[in-house]
Design an enzyme around this catalytic site. Structure first.
Site, short mmCIF file in Angstrom:
data_model
loop_
_atom_site.label_atom_id
_atom_site.label_comp_id
_atom_site.label_asym_id
_atom_site.label_seq_id
_atom_site.Cartn_x
_atom_site.Cartn_y
_atom_site.Cartn_z
N GLU A 42 0.80 -1.11 0.01
CA GLU A 42 -0.10 0.14 -0.05
C GLU A 42 0.73 1.18 -0.08
OE1 GLU A 42 -2.09 0.00 3.72
OE2 GLU A 42 -3.64 1.76 3.01
N LYS A 116 -9.60 2.23 -2.01
CA LYS A 116 -9.67 1.49 -0.70
C LYS A 116 -11.04 2.11 -0.17
CE LYS A 116 -7.35 0.91 3.87
NZ LYS A 116 -5.85 1.32 4.32
N CYS A 149 -5.04 -3.25 2.51
CA CYS A 149 -4.99 -3.30 4.18
C CYS A 149 -6.08 -3.59 4.72
CB CYS A 149 -4.00 -2.22 4.32
SG CYS A 149 -3.34 -2.66 6.01
N VAL A 176 0.11 -2.44 10.70
CA VAL A 176 0.63 -2.12 11.90
C VAL A 176 0.08 -2.80 13.11
CG1 VAL A 176 1.18 0.24 11.18
CG2 VAL A 176 -1.03 0.06 12.22
C1 ACM Z 1 -3.98 -0.06 6.94
O1 ACM Z 1 -5.11 -0.19 6.47
N1 ACM Z 1 -2.91 0.60 6.22
C2 ACM Z 1 -3.84 -0.51 8.31
#
Ligand code: ACM
Length: 270
Positions: A42, A116, A149, A176
């Site tokens: 990402e 996203k 992510c 994370v």
């Molecule tokens: C994330 O969605 N970068 C934790």
């Protein structure tokens, strides 16, 4: 069989050209010169921890056309060189807004851009959420889903993609939280699909925000939940894996159990 490469990089925030060079150097060490699919993380060239809307705008890029930015051009050229698919994340300029996006290139052509849908934490301050549709791409080896992510935490995304026929999901990430790698094993098992997560490593501590340490552990998971490859927690790495995506057409869990045929959608409402 498809040959896939998953790149776990260690970008320096804002150093787009340096980060692209570093990914190029990593990829020059791959064994297979023409992988069918390369998955990058990402926001792999910009870095993740933005501190203002103006900073996001400054680093955002158009992905194609005459004023395409460096990250889109890099992915386009890489896909032309490999004659395969390249999936990677970047901050995408869109009608005055910026989305946290992933582009899919094939052999020098842009196939699609996915924005996203589920933004994580401070991303909500800088990015506009994607409005769908979810991202399913037809490839030579079968339908491939793309999610980014934090989308993983919403099982509906991987489920919808799998029910629409996805045999694998390419998953650029900047994990994370500690439970991403095991969570993605579940996404593979419950949908009987391959999942390919490209995470990053390193720490970012910018503009008074809490420091973020990225947990690495990029991985390729089979429909059975077997981890076919996993990168280290703290160092950049590339994973090279071959598998037969057709395995994901079989939704059998045990001789008398089938993950899809036994679904009871009529009961899945509170
Ligand atoms: C994330 O969605 N970068 C934790």
């Amino acid at each position: 069989m498809v040959n896939v490469v998953v790149v776990q990089n260690d970008p320096v925030f804002g150093n787009v050209s340096g980060n692209l060079e570093a990914v190029s150097r990593m990829l020059s060490e791959r064994q297979v010169p023409r992988p069918d699919l390369i998955v990058l993380s990402e926001l792999f060239a910009s870095g993740y921890q933005f501190v203002s809307v103006s900073e996001v705008k400054e680093l955002s890029e158009k992905v194609s056309g005459p004023d395409a930015g460096p990250t889109g051009s890099f992915m386009k050229n890489l896909s032309r060189e490999t004659k395969g698919l390249v999936v990677g994340g970047f901050p995408c300029q869109k009608d005055g807004r910026v989305t946290n996006a992933a582009a899919v290139f094939k052999n020098g052509e842009l196939l699609t851009v996915y924005d996203k849908v589920h933004l994580f934490d401070a991303e909500n301050r800088w990015f506009s959420p994607g409005e769908g549709p979810l991202c399913l791409v037809d490839t030579d080896f079968g339908p491939m889903g793309v999610m980014i992510c934090f989308d993983w935490l919403f099982p509906e995304v991987a489920r919808s993609l799998a029910l629409s026929g996805a045999l694998l999901i390419a998953h650029p990430a900047n994990w994370v939280l500690p439970f991403g790698p095991s969570g993605m094993i579940l996404r593979s098992v419950e949908n009987r699909i391959f999942t390919l997560t490209a995470n990053r490593v390193g720490t970012e501590s910018r503009g008074g925000l809490s420091p973020l340490t990225y947990i690495g552990q990029s991985q390729v998971v089979a429909p059975s939940g077997e981890v076919l490859a996993r990168a280290p927690r703290e160092t950049a790495a590339i994973l090279e894996v071959s598998f037969d995506p057709a395995r994901a057409r079989n939704k059998t869990v045990a001789s008398e159990s089938d993950a899809f045929r036994q679904r009871r959608p009529a009961l899945y409402h509170l």
